[in-house]
Scaffold this motif. Structure first.
Motif, mmCIF file in Angstrom:
data_model
loop_
_atom_site.group_PDB
_atom_site.id
_atom_site.type_symbol
_atom_site.label_atom_id
_atom_site.label_comp_id
_atom_site.label_asym_id
_atom_site.label_seq_id
_atom_site.Cartn_x
_atom_site.Cartn_y
_atom_site.Cartn_z
ATOM 1 N N ARG A 143 -38.036 -30.815 40.390
ATOM 2 C CA ARG A 143 -39.526 -31.161 40.008
ATOM 3 C C ARG A 143 -40.167 -30.048 39.465
ATOM 4 N NH1 ARG A 143 -42.784 -35.840 40.251
ATOM 5 N NH2 ARG A 143 -45.149 -34.973 39.961
ATOM 6 N N ARG A 144 -40.360 -29.108 40.331
ATOM 7 C CA ARG A 144 -40.783 -27.725 39.940
ATOM 8 C C ARG A 144 -40.515 -27.138 38.841
ATOM 9 N NH1 ARG A 144 -39.791 -24.834 44.030
ATOM 10 N NH2 ARG A 144 -41.173 -25.903 45.382
ATOM 11 N N PHE A 145 -39.252 -27.116 38.627
ATOM 12 C CA PHE A 145 -38.620 -26.449 37.519
ATOM 13 C C PHE A 145 -38.750 -27.445 36.279
ATOM 14 C CE2 PHE A 145 -34.724 -26.502 34.758
ATOM 15 C CZ PHE A 145 -34.901 -25.123 33.985
ATOM 16 N N ALA A 146 -38.775 -28.503 36.420
ATOM 17 C CA ALA A 146 -38.812 -29.707 35.205
ATOM 18 C C ALA A 146 -40.262 -29.650 34.635
ATOM 19 C CB ALA A 146 -38.375 -31.096 35.443
ATOM 20 N N LEU A 147 -41.175 -29.671 35.545
ATOM 21 C CA LEU A 147 -42.644 -29.425 35.115
ATOM 22 C C LEU A 147 -42.921 -28.005 34.401
ATOM 23 C CD1 LEU A 147 -44.694 -31.011 38.099
ATOM 24 C CD2 LEU A 147 -44.716 -31.873 35.805
ATOM 25 N N THR A 148 -42.432 -27.107 34.963
ATOM 26 C CA THR A 148 -42.614 -25.602 34.294
ATOM 27 C C THR A 148 -41.886 -25.664 33.031
ATOM 28 O OG1 THR A 148 -42.520 -24.504 36.572
ATOM 29 C CG2 THR A 148 -42.222 -23.268 34.459
ATOM 30 N N THR A 149 -40.598 -26.278 32.875
ATOM 31 C CA THR A 149 -40.094 -26.347 31.529
ATOM 32 C C THR A 149 -40.722 -27.010 30.341
ATOM 33 O OG1 THR A 149 -38.099 -25.724 33.069
ATOM 34 C CG2 THR A 149 -37.667 -26.495 30.460
ATOM 35 N N PRO A 279 -34.302 -19.425 24.776
ATOM 36 C CA PRO A 279 -33.962 -21.002 25.209
ATOM 37 C C PRO A 279 -34.713 -21.632 24.140
ATOM 38 C CG PRO A 279 -35.553 -20.099 26.570
ATOM 39 C CD PRO A 279 -35.157 -18.703 25.887
ATOM 40 N N ARG A 280 -34.004 -22.625 23.615
ATOM 41 C CA ARG A 280 -34.457 -23.840 22.752
ATOM 42 C C ARG A 280 -35.021 -24.965 23.392
ATOM 43 N NH1 ARG A 280 -28.465 -23.414 20.204
ATOM 44 N NH2 ARG A 280 -28.199 -23.651 22.317
ATOM 45 N N ASP A 281 -34.639 -25.308 24.563
ATOM 46 C CA ASP A 281 -34.904 -26.715 25.141
ATOM 47 C C ASP A 281 -34.588 -26.615 26.702
ATOM 48 O OD1 ASP A 281 -32.146 -26.948 25.301
ATOM 49 O OD2 ASP A 281 -31.942 -27.771 23.163
ATOM 50 N N PHE A 282 -34.860 -27.779 27.222
ATOM 51 C CA PHE A 282 -34.476 -28.108 28.634
ATOM 52 C C PHE A 282 -33.146 -27.436 28.920
ATOM 53 C CE2 PHE A 282 -33.191 -30.578 32.229
ATOM 54 C CZ PHE A 282 -34.461 -30.471 33.264
ATOM 55 N N ARG A 451 -45.237 -37.911 44.476
ATOM 56 C CA ARG A 451 -44.293 -38.408 43.435
ATOM 57 C C ARG A 451 -44.674 -39.168 42.352
ATOM 58 N NH1 ARG A 451 -38.865 -37.947 46.067
ATOM 59 N NH2 ARG A 451 -38.395 -38.243 43.845
ATOM 60 N N ALA A 452 -46.147 -39.072 41.926
ATOM 61 C CA ALA A 452 -46.604 -39.497 40.748
ATOM 62 C C ALA A 452 -45.793 -39.104 39.461
ATOM 63 C CB ALA A 452 -47.803 -39.355 40.697
ATOM 64 N N CYS A 453 -45.705 -40.075 38.383
ATOM 65 C CA CYS A 453 -44.916 -39.904 37.159
ATOM 66 C C CYS A 453 -45.127 -38.322 36.963
ATOM 67 C CB CYS A 453 -45.405 -40.771 36.105
ATOM 68 S SG CYS A 453 -44.415 -40.495 34.522
ATOM 69 N N LEU A 454 -44.090 -37.671 36.711
ATOM 70 C CA LEU A 454 -44.134 -36.105 35.994
ATOM 71 C C LEU A 454 -44.613 -36.403 34.498
ATOM 72 C CD1 LEU A 454 -41.724 -34.932 34.547
ATOM 73 C CD2 LEU A 454 -40.700 -34.892 36.843
ATOM 74 N N GLY A 455 -44.239 -37.269 33.929
ATOM 75 C CA GLY A 455 -44.486 -37.390 32.396
ATOM 76 C C GLY A 455 -45.786 -38.080 31.953
ATOM 77 N N GLU A 456 -46.794 -38.313 33.230
ATOM 78 C CA GLU A 456 -47.751 -39.252 32.675
ATOM 79 C C GLU A 456 -48.699 -38.533 31.629
ATOM 80 O OE1 GLU A 456 -52.142 -40.606 34.815
ATOM 81 O OE2 GLU A 456 -50.546 -39.804 35.938
ATOM 82 N N GLN A 457 -48.786 -37.283 31.488
ATOM 83 C CA GLN A 457 -49.411 -36.718 30.377
ATOM 84 C C GLN A 457 -49.066 -36.903 28.939
ATOM 85 O OE1 GLN A 457 -50.127 -32.566 30.690
ATOM 86 N NE2 GLN A 457 -51.689 -32.343 29.106
ATOM 87 N N LEU A 458 -47.544 -36.806 29.143
ATOM 88 C CA LEU A 458 -46.984 -37.038 27.776
ATOM 89 C C LEU A 458 -46.938 -38.543 27.292
ATOM 90 C CD1 LEU A 458 -45.051 -36.211 25.456
ATOM 91 C CD2 LEU A 458 -42.964 -36.606 27.060
ATOM 92 N N ALA A 459 -46.834 -39.314 28.342
ATOM 93 C CA ALA A 459 -46.955 -40.628 28.064
ATOM 94 C C ALA A 459 -47.959 -41.181 27.453
ATOM 95 C CB ALA A 459 -46.489 -41.549 29.171
#
Length: 507
Positions: A143-149, A279-282, A451-459
């Motif tokens: 989760r930490r890596f995904a949020l940072t990326t 790096p181009r993407d995740f 464990r709230a949705c990590l993509g909330e801001q994007l959504a």
């Protein structure tokens, strides 16, 4: 001689009867043993939350309507209160209702109710990898890596908003090609929303005519339905037996394997021209992270986790937002007077030529309220994503043993007649006060806690830009002689049944 034959026949009959009796006794003993074992295993500890009576082996399986399980639970809230227990096969569950108790469970006790339960079907597909259903240190690292990326590749930045605007433009062009004729918006919306997360994970978008990508979206939609179905639930209850049986769970496993294969192919394609310095993407960023732990057999950064985490992002970044947008268009067609008010606000604040931006959201309280009411009424994750008790704890004075499954009753929270003026009616006024947008504590579509949705801001950004773009360009109506309804399809998410709309261009 005749007597001897008679005696022999009688003896054979008695022997057969005795053998049959012994078989019956053995079967009866075996069943009794299994029932006793089931009873002993199912015995709950003292001070466990109350709940309905359970059947051996099956628990409360048949008391839940698989087509509307979230609604069939509400009768137990009335009977047992805001914390009650259920058994689904060998799974011990508790259902939590009411804002104070939900906050206590998910936010205040996030060190004790933070893990994800690994159901047999999910374990068969993902093991314990990925972002959504992983737990412990593995989950924290991923989760930490995904949020940072995600932040590095645009989350919360202008360039990502520009990608959303661009995709909304492409989607509106595709809708315009329908020339006001009836069409099903399902996979057009899926493709557009998916392209936003694909640009972050894969570094590319996919055309709406791409046959391979359309098949992937179809597979993703099918898995959403099958995973909540009866066969999959039976597999979760008794995988050792059900795995040998034909059924829709076998289709589910095949679909997920095809989706995993697609992601694996994308990873191999990335490796061909991967530059660690650029790096181009995740996927590129994850490959770089993997090199830091090369040779470390205990690291969570390995290729299987890359496949699963990427697939989690692909699924979560596609399904929830696109389903919400489908509900949004359906409600606009059903409530034309509300659609007109949104369009009037768009015309006043943005006009018909400028692309919508999130900077305008605060100036558009009615549009914002409508989007929130869509989230409330659409209710796409009615029982939240399940959690598991990490170690023995108490909640509302009741004892919850380690491993207890915790379901959050968002359906009851978002339709509480004591909190919502018209809980069963689409009403944007729920989120307005004196004409201004009103935030509500008792509204948790993205959950709360660690464990709230990590993509909330994007959504939230996607929902505002896509929805506003739709109503800026079109008026949505039911086709002639076709009646729209709010019937839903039960799956991992709650989605509207297939429907068709006419998108009439605005002059």
């Amino acid at each position: 001689m005749a007597v001897l034959v008679l005696l022999t026949g009688v003896g054979s009959l008695l022997a057969a009867s005795w053998a049959g009796c012994r078989l019956q006794v053995l079967l009866l003993g075996a069943v009794s043993f299994l029932l006793l074992t089931s009873f002993l295993k199912r015995r709950h500890p003292k001070n466990y939350p109350p709940g309905p009576r359970r059947l051996p082996f099956l628990g409360n399986f048949f008391e839940l309507d698989v087509e509307q399980s979230h609604l069939s639970l509400q009768k137990f809230v009335k009977q047992y209160g805001n914390l009650f227990s259920l058994d689904i096969g060998n799974l011990h569950c508790v259902v939590v209702s009411g804002l104070p108790l939900i906050k206590e469970a998910l936010a205040h006790k996030d060190q004790t109710i933070v893990n994800r339960p690994v159901f047999p079907a999910r374990e068969h597909i993902f093991k314990k990898n990925g972002l959504i259903m992983s737990s412990g240190q593995l989950w924290k690292e991923q989760r930490r890596f995904a949020l940072t990326t995600l932040r590095n590749f645009g989350l919360g930045k202008k360039n990502l908003e520009e990608r959303i605007q661009e995709e909304a433009h492409y989607l509106c062009e595709a809708i315009e090609e329908m020339k006001g004729k009836p069409f099903d918006p399902h996979f057009k919306i899926n493709n557009a929303v998916s392209n936003v997360i694909c640009s972050i994970t894969f570094g590319e978008r996919f055309e709406y005519q791409d046959a391979q990508f359309q098949e992937l979206l179809r597979l993703l939609d099918e898995t959403m339905c099958l995973e909540a179905g009866r066969w999959c639930q039976l597999y979760n209850m008794c995988p050792a037996i059900v795995k040998f049986l034909p059924g829709s769970h076998q289709t589910l496993f095949r679909d997920w394997n095809k989706l995993k294969s697609f992601v694996a192919q994308m990873i191999e394609k990335h490796k061909e021209d991967w530059d660690p310095e650029k790096p181009r993407d995740f996927i590129d960023a994850y490959l770089s992270e993997m090199t830091k732990y090369s040779g470390n057999t205990t690291s969570s950064f390995h290729e299987e986790n890359l496949v699963c985490s990427t697939l989690d992002l692909f699924f979560a970044g596609t399904e929830t937002t696109s389903t919400t947008l489908r509900w949004a268009l359906l409600y606009m067609a059903l409530y034309p007077e509300i659609q007109e008010k949104v369009q009037a606000e768009i015309d006043r604040v943005i006009g018909q030529s400028q692309p919508p931006t999130t900077a305008k959201r605060e100036l558009m309280p009615y549009t914002n309220a409508v989007i929130h009411e869509v989230l409330r009424m659409g209710n796409i994750v009615p029982l939240n994503v399940p959690r598991e008790v990490t170690f023995d704890t108490t909640l509302a004075g009741y004892h919850l043993p380690k491993g207890t499954l915790v379901l959050t009753n968002l359906t009851a929270l978002h339709t509480d007649p004591a909190k919502w003026a018209t809980p069963d009616t689409f009403n944007p006024e729920h989120f307005l006060e004196n004409g201004q947008f009103r935030k509500r504590d008792d509204f948790l579509p993205f959950s709360i806690g660690k464990r709230a949705c990590l993509g909330e801001q994007l959504a939230r950004s996607e929902l505002f830009i896509f929805f506003t773009s739709f109503l800026q360009k079109f008026t949505f109506k039911a086709p002639a002689n076709e009646k729209l309804s709010t019937k839903f399809r039960m799956g991992i998410t709650l989605s509207p049944v297939s429907y068709r709309l006419c998108a009439v261009p605005r002059g």
